[in-house]
Design a protein around this motif. Structure first.
Motif, PDB file in Angstrom:
ATOM      1  N   SER A   1      12.619  11.959 -11.509  1.00  0.00           N
ATOM      2  CA  SER A   1      13.898  11.897 -10.816  1.00  0.00           C
ATOM      3  C   SER A   1      14.430  10.466 -10.784  1.00  0.00           C
ATOM      4  CB  SER A   1      13.752  12.402  -9.383  1.00  0.00           C
ATOM      5  OG  SER A   1      14.905  12.106  -8.632  1.00  0.00           O
ATOM      6  N   PRO A   2      15.651  10.234 -11.250  1.00  0.00           N
ATOM      7  CA  PRO A   2      16.246   8.890 -11.163  1.00  0.00           C
ATOM      8  C   PRO A   2      16.331   8.381  -9.722  1.00  0.00           C
ATOM      9  CG  PRO A   2      17.494  10.256 -12.691  1.00  0.00           C
ATOM     10  CD  PRO A   2      16.524  11.165 -12.005  1.00  0.00           C
ATOM     11  N   THR A   3      16.510   9.285  -8.767  1.00  0.00           N
ATOM     12  CA  THR A   3      16.581   8.865  -7.368  1.00  0.00           C
ATOM     13  C   THR A   3      15.268   8.221  -6.933  1.00  0.00           C
ATOM     14  OG1 THR A   3      18.157  10.627  -6.864  1.00  0.00           O
ATOM     15  CG2 THR A   3      16.978   9.640  -5.008  1.00  0.00           C
ATOM     16  N   THR A   4      14.153   8.856  -7.304  1.00  0.00           N
ATOM     17  CA  THR A   4      12.847   8.284  -6.975  1.00  0.00           C
ATOM     18  C   THR A   4      12.638   6.958  -7.694  1.00  0.00           C
ATOM     19  OG1 THR A   4      11.899  10.489  -6.633  1.00  0.00           O
ATOM     20  CG2 THR A   4      10.357   8.675  -7.018  1.00  0.00           C
ATOM     21  N   GLN A   5      13.012   6.921  -8.947  1.00  0.00           N
ATOM     22  CA  GLN A   5      12.848   5.682  -9.717  1.00  0.00           C
ATOM     23  C   GLN A   5      13.630   4.533  -9.092  1.00  0.00           C
ATOM     24  OE1 GLN A   5      14.068   6.774 -13.687  1.00  0.00           O
ATOM     25  NE2 GLN A   5      12.568   8.441 -13.804  1.00  0.00           N
ATOM     26  N   LEU A   6      14.855   4.810  -8.663  1.00  0.00           N
ATOM     27  CA  LEU A   6      15.661   3.771  -8.035  1.00  0.00           C
ATOM     28  C   LEU A   6      15.076   3.348  -6.687  1.00  0.00           C
ATOM     29  CD1 LEU A   6      19.246   5.100  -8.864  1.00  0.00           C
ATOM     30  CD2 LEU A   6      18.115   3.087  -9.846  1.00  0.00           C
TER      31      LEU A   6
ATOM     32  N   ALA B   1       0.837  -1.207   0.000  1.00  0.00           N
ATOM     33  CA  ALA B   1       0.000   0.000   0.000  1.00  0.00           C
ATOM     34  C   ALA B   1       0.868   1.251   0.000  1.00  0.00           C
ATOM     35  CB  ALA B   1      -0.927  -0.008   1.214  1.00  0.00           C
ATOM     36  N   ALA B   2       1.959   1.226   0.750  1.00  0.00           N
ATOM     37  CA  ALA B   2       2.881   2.368   0.759  1.00  0.00           C
ATOM     38  C   ALA B   2       3.511   2.566  -0.613  1.00  0.00           C
ATOM     39  CB  ALA B   2       3.962   2.148   1.820  1.00  0.00           C
ATOM     40  N   LEU B   3       3.895   1.486  -1.268  1.00  0.00           N
ATOM     41  CA  LEU B   3       4.474   1.572  -2.608  1.00  0.00           C
ATOM     42  C   LEU B   3       3.476   2.182  -3.587  1.00  0.00           C
ATOM     43  CD1 LEU B   3       6.667   0.875  -4.715  1.00  0.00           C
ATOM     44  CD2 LEU B   3       5.628  -1.404  -4.885  1.00  0.00           C
ATOM     45  N   ARG B   4       2.256   1.733  -3.538  1.00  0.00           N
ATOM     46  CA  ARG B   4       1.229   2.264  -4.449  1.00  0.00           C
ATOM     47  C   ARG B   4       1.006   3.756  -4.203  1.00  0.00           C
ATOM     48  NH1 ARG B   4      -3.517  -2.257  -5.284  1.00  0.00           N
ATOM     49  NH2 ARG B   4      -2.166  -4.078  -5.524  1.00  0.00           N
ATOM     50  N   TYR B   5       0.981   4.140  -2.947  1.00  0.00           N
ATOM     51  CA  TYR B   5       0.733   5.544  -2.612  1.00  0.00           C
ATOM     52  C   TYR B   5       1.852   6.435  -3.162  1.00  0.00           C
ATOM     53  CZ  TYR B   5      -0.603   9.610   0.181  1.00  0.00           C
ATOM     54  OH  TYR B   5      -0.984  10.880   0.590  1.00  0.00           O
ATOM     55  N   VAL B   6       3.107   6.034  -2.948  1.00  0.00           N
ATOM     56  CA  VAL B   6       4.230   6.843  -3.414  1.00  0.00           C
ATOM     57  C   VAL B   6       4.254   6.891  -4.940  1.00  0.00           C
ATOM     58  CG1 VAL B   6       6.751   7.053  -3.442  1.00  0.00           C
ATOM     59  CG2 VAL B   6       5.574   6.406  -1.327  1.00  0.00           C
ATOM     60  N   ARG B   7       3.958   5.782  -5.587  1.00  0.00           N
ATOM     61  CA  ARG B   7       3.912   5.777  -7.058  1.00  0.00           C
ATOM     62  C   ARG B   7       2.836   6.713  -7.584  1.00  0.00           C
ATOM     63  NH1 ARG B   7       3.265   0.034  -9.628  1.00  0.00           N
ATOM     64  NH2 ARG B   7       3.441   1.341 -11.488  1.00  0.00           N
ATOM     65  N   GLU B   8       1.676   6.673  -6.962  1.00  0.00           N
ATOM     66  CA  GLU B   8       0.565   7.514  -7.426  1.00  0.00           C
ATOM     67  C   GLU B   8       0.856   8.998  -7.246  1.00  0.00           C
ATOM     68  OE1 GLU B   8      -2.763   6.149  -5.205  1.00  0.00           O
ATOM     69  OE2 GLU B   8      -2.977   4.266  -6.325  1.00  0.00           O
ATOM     70  N   LYS B   9       1.543   9.352  -6.190  1.00  0.00           N
ATOM     71  CA  LYS B   9       1.806  10.762  -5.891  1.00  0.00           C
ATOM     72  C   LYS B   9       3.025  11.312  -6.634  1.00  0.00           C
ATOM     73  CE  LYS B   9      -1.572  11.108  -2.937  1.00  0.00           C
ATOM     74  NZ  LYS B   9      -2.776  11.939  -3.230  1.00  0.00           N
ATOM     75  N   ALA B  10       3.916  10.440  -7.089  1.00  0.00           N
ATOM     76  CA  ALA B  10       5.180  10.896  -7.686  1.00  0.00           C
ATOM     77  C   ALA B  10       4.997  11.878  -8.846  1.00  0.00           C
ATOM     78  CB  ALA B  10       6.008   9.696  -8.139  1.00  0.00           C
ATOM     79  N   PRO B  11       4.027  11.685  -9.762  1.00  0.00           N
ATOM     80  CA  PRO B  11       3.897  12.620 -10.891  1.00  0.00           C
ATOM     81  C   PRO B  11       3.456  14.027 -10.496  1.00  0.00           C
ATOM     82  CG  PRO B  11       2.879  10.508 -11.400  1.00  0.00           C
ATOM     83  CD  PRO B  11       3.153  10.507  -9.933  1.00  0.00           C
TER      84      PRO B  11
END
Length: 404
Positions: free
Chosen positions: A284-289, A259-269
């Motif tokens: 950001s490559p840092t976020t992607q990594l 759930a945390a992974l999904r939340y961060v992915r959804e908010k990243a853009p």
């Protein structure tokens, strides 16, 4: 301690479900559980809507025998259902896992005890505490009189029965499961913890409660999978206990981390990158990594948890118990799952930024839940590593812990 009927529930048809159907029911609850998670955290107990929803979907019947109106599901189903519930609310998933494992233990009691628990209510729930056995046990005609306190009683606010460990015997007391009606014991409000607050894992208190003989079950045969002839012939997985207890907890951790992974992915853009020219975190490559690392850790956790479930199922269907090395490995697998989930969430909140810890942000609640849940006694203190290492050199890990 019993859950009252809620004014709102997520009613679901509960007839003859297979694994996919049960996991689908859990998925259907996820949004409402997500909505209620903040209240459960604040009130230190699950909402009535959450409990009635899980119960109404039949997800408290997973480990209940078919002849008692249950589903007699395999342990992989328990894991997958808890994982899906954990994506909505880790505390709800944790309680659901504990109560189902409690019902699993009840299914090993004499038929008279099973009739008491489920005859009039196939949704009856059993809280299970694997704490230090009480020494305040007085053998009497027809059973025993028990007194004591048992902390960390997850699900004790939402059950009809409680299963506790007691030490029974005159010369060399041996651990036994003792089954109590919820109204026979008292719940002391002691669960003031930072995370998994919704589990209401308070302390259960018994004050000279009579437990009849048919509600007393030796622990060691259950631990060792030596229940041949005492379980349903078509339910062979019950002959092997390895990993069953941990699987009731691990799904909550995996689901919460996901759930945390999904939340961060959804908010990243839509989130900026402080001090950089990137348009948003997604660029950001840092976020992607960071997302890559977290996703891989969660995948690794799920694979190890499924290995525990598959090991239990495979040995049981073959009609043989796993050896001590396999059992110790399952303890190690469980600890590794907990570690991977915790580290994945740590990576995610760092990638998201300091606002992850704003009280209104669900990430901080998930971070607290996973950090507390992953440090459960079954996963921590370095004991699983010691058990596995001991088994790897041919020594008996049970000399360190009875939980193997």
């Amino acid at each position: 301690m019993n859950n009252s009927t809620a004014t709102e529930s997520f009613s679901t048809d509960i007839s003859a479900p297979d694994r996919d159907t049960l996991v689908g029911r859990a998925e259907a609850l996820r949004e409402k559980l997500w909505e209620d998670a903040e209240e459960s955290d604040r009130e230190r107990r699950l909402t009535e809507r959450a409990v009635s929803g899980v119960t109404g979907a039949g997800l408290m019947r997973l480990m209940t025998p078919k002849r008692m109106g249950g589903y007699q599901a395999d342990v992989r189903t328990l894991l997958d259902v808890a994982t899906e519930l954990g994506r909505g609310c880790p505390s709800t998933a944790w309680v659901t896992g504990v109560l189902n494992v409690g019902n699993f233990v009840v299914s090993l009691f004499p038929e008279e005890a099973q009739e008491e628990v489920w005859r009039d209510n196939p949704d009856a729930r059993t809280a299970l505490v694997l704490g230090v056995p009480s020494r305040a046990v007085e053998p009497v005609d027809g059973g025993a009189v028990v007194s004591g306190e048992w902390a960390y009683a997850s699900g004790s606010l939402h059950c009809e029965w409680v299963c506790l460990l007691v030490a029974l015997g005159a010369d060399t007391p041996q651990p036994h499961f003792a089954l109590f009606r919820a109204e026979e014991v008292r719940v002391k409000d002691t669960w003031f913890f930072t995370g998994m607050r919704g589990t209401g894992s308070n302390t259960v208190v018994a004050d000279r409660v009579f437990v009849p003989r048919h509600r007393l079950l030796p622990y060691l045969p259950v631990r060792n999978g030596e229940m041949d002839g005492l379980v349903d012939a078509d339910n062979l997985y019950r002959n092997s206990m390895t990993g069953v207890f941990s699987l009731g907890l691990l799904g909550a951790l995996i689901g919460g981390a996901d759930a945390a992974l999904r939340y961060v992915r959804e908010k990243a853009p839509t989130r900026p990158v402080a001090g950089a020219t990137y348009a948003n975190q997604a660029e950001s490559p840092t976020t992607q990594l960071a997302l890559t690392e977290a996703a891989t850790r969660i995948d690794t956790a799920e694979l190890h948890a499924r290995r525990i479930a598959d090991t239990v199922h495979r040995h049981a269907r073959a009609g043989r118990n796993p050896d001590l090395l396999t059992r110790a490995r399952s303890r190690m697998d469980a600890a590794y799952v907990a570690q991977q989930c915790r580290e994945a969430v740590d990576v995610l909140v760092t990638a998201y930024g300091s606002s992850a810890f704003h009280e209104s942000n669900p990430l901080q609640r998930i971070w607290r839940d996973i950090n507390v849940g992953s440090r459960h006694a079954g996963f921590g203190m370095g004991i699983p590593q010691q058990l596995y290492g001991r088994a790897l050199v041919g020594a008996d890990p049970r000399q360190i812990s009875v939980l193997v």
